[in-house]
Design a protein around this motif. Structure first.
Motif, short mmCIF file in Angstrom:
data_model
loop_
_atom_site.label_atom_id
_atom_site.label_comp_id
_atom_site.label_asym_id
_atom_site.label_seq_id
_atom_site.Cartn_x
_atom_site.Cartn_y
_atom_site.Cartn_z
N VAL A 12 0.87 -1.17 0.00
CA VAL A 12 0.00 0.00 0.00
C VAL A 12 0.90 1.22 0.00
N HIS A 13 0.70 2.10 -0.96
CA HIS A 13 1.42 3.36 -1.05
C HIS A 13 0.46 4.45 -0.59
N PHE A 14 0.72 4.99 0.60
CA PHE A 14 -0.09 6.10 1.12
C PHE A 14 0.61 7.38 0.72
N GLU A 68 8.62 1.33 4.22
CA GLU A 68 9.39 2.54 3.92
C GLU A 68 8.67 3.73 4.53
N GLY A 69 9.42 4.53 5.29
CA GLY A 69 8.85 5.74 5.88
C GLY A 69 8.68 6.84 4.86
N PHE A 73 3.48 0.37 3.17
CA PHE A 73 3.32 -0.72 4.12
C PHE A 73 2.70 -1.93 3.43
N THR A 74 2.83 -3.09 4.06
CA THR A 74 2.30 -4.30 3.46
C THR A 74 0.78 -4.30 3.55
N ARG A 75 0.18 -4.82 2.50
CA ARG A 75 -1.29 -4.87 2.47
C ARG A 75 -1.82 -5.83 3.54
N VAL A 76 -1.12 -6.92 3.76
CA VAL A 76 -1.49 -7.86 4.81
C VAL A 76 -0.52 -7.65 5.98
N LEU A 122 -2.22 7.85 10.65
CA LEU A 122 -2.18 6.46 10.18
C LEU A 122 -0.80 5.85 10.46
N LEU A 123 0.24 6.61 10.20
CA LEU A 123 1.60 6.12 10.44
C LEU A 123 1.82 5.82 11.92
N CYS A 124 1.30 6.66 12.81
CA CYS A 124 1.39 6.38 14.25
C CYS A 124 0.73 5.03 14.56
N HIS A 125 -0.43 4.80 13.97
CA HIS A 125 -1.14 3.53 14.20
C HIS A 125 -0.31 2.35 13.69
N ILE A 126 0.21 2.46 12.48
CA ILE A 126 1.00 1.37 11.89
C ILE A 126 2.23 1.08 12.73
#
Length: 191
Positions: free
Chosen positions: A4-6, A184-185, A175-178, A149-153
């Motif tokens: 997933v590319h946010f 990568e930050g 981040f990985t989809r699963v 979202l990044l804090c959650h991840i």
């Protein structure tokens, strides 16, 4: 492994007389978005989702058109609700944003609480991934909710320390989809 590319929209054409959600990308923002299309991860994208705010839609539409994909707009991917204040001059905005992250369980000047915005963006990303076809996904949204979202991840407390670098936006993390493992930050979208 699907990724997933946010992505956060880059620079916008700021106009205090126009509601913030209606601001388009600036010429610089458009240039950076077009530069992103040459990145090696782009061809692997199989679906593109976006906030309904124009600046995010502008970026996502360019990416989707480049890939021949449909763009799916999702209201819940929007930025934290700041409609109570509307446009704020840059220095004032930064001070209020600092307070937003520092006091996540309190509404700062009528803004959506950070804890609520975080719950919304996490749920929205889960919903997007549940409906997305197999493969890599691009989600185009905003810096504030991206930081939440990044804090959650990362499993850390809400903090502006996780906010995107620089000014003007146009960054992304992967981040990985699963499993939602960070790969990568924050990086500039155009490399």
């Amino acid at each position: 492994m699907a990724q997933v590319h946010f992505l956060t929209h880059p620079e916008v054409a700021i106009d205090p007389s126009v509601p913030v959600p209606d601001w388009p990308l600036s010429p610089r923002g458009l240039e950076r978005t077009r530069g992103m299309l040459a990145q090696p991860w782009v061809p692997a994208i199989r679906s593109v989702f976006s906030s309904e705010e124009r600046k995010a839609r502008d970026m996502a539409a360019i990416l989707a058109a480049h890939l021949g994909l449909a763009l799916v707009e999702v209201a819940a991917l929007g930025e934290n609700d700041r409609s109570a204040t509307g446009y704020l001059p840059p220095a004032e905005f930064e001070a209020v944003a600092d307070e937003f992250f520092a006091a996540p369980e309190r509404s700062v000047r009528g803004w959506e609480r950070a804890v609520d915005a975080q719950a919304r963006i996490v749920a929205a990303v889960r919903a997007v991934l549940a409906q997305a076809p197999p493969g890599d996904v691009a989600i185009v949204a905003h810096g504030g909710v991206g930081a939440l979202l990044l804090c959650h991840i990362k499993g850390v407390a809400i903090s502006r320390a996780e906010d995107q670098p620089g000014r003007g936006g146009g960054n992304g993390f992967v981040f990985t989809r699963v499993g939602w493992n960070l790969l990568e930050g924050w990086q500039r979208v155009e490399g």
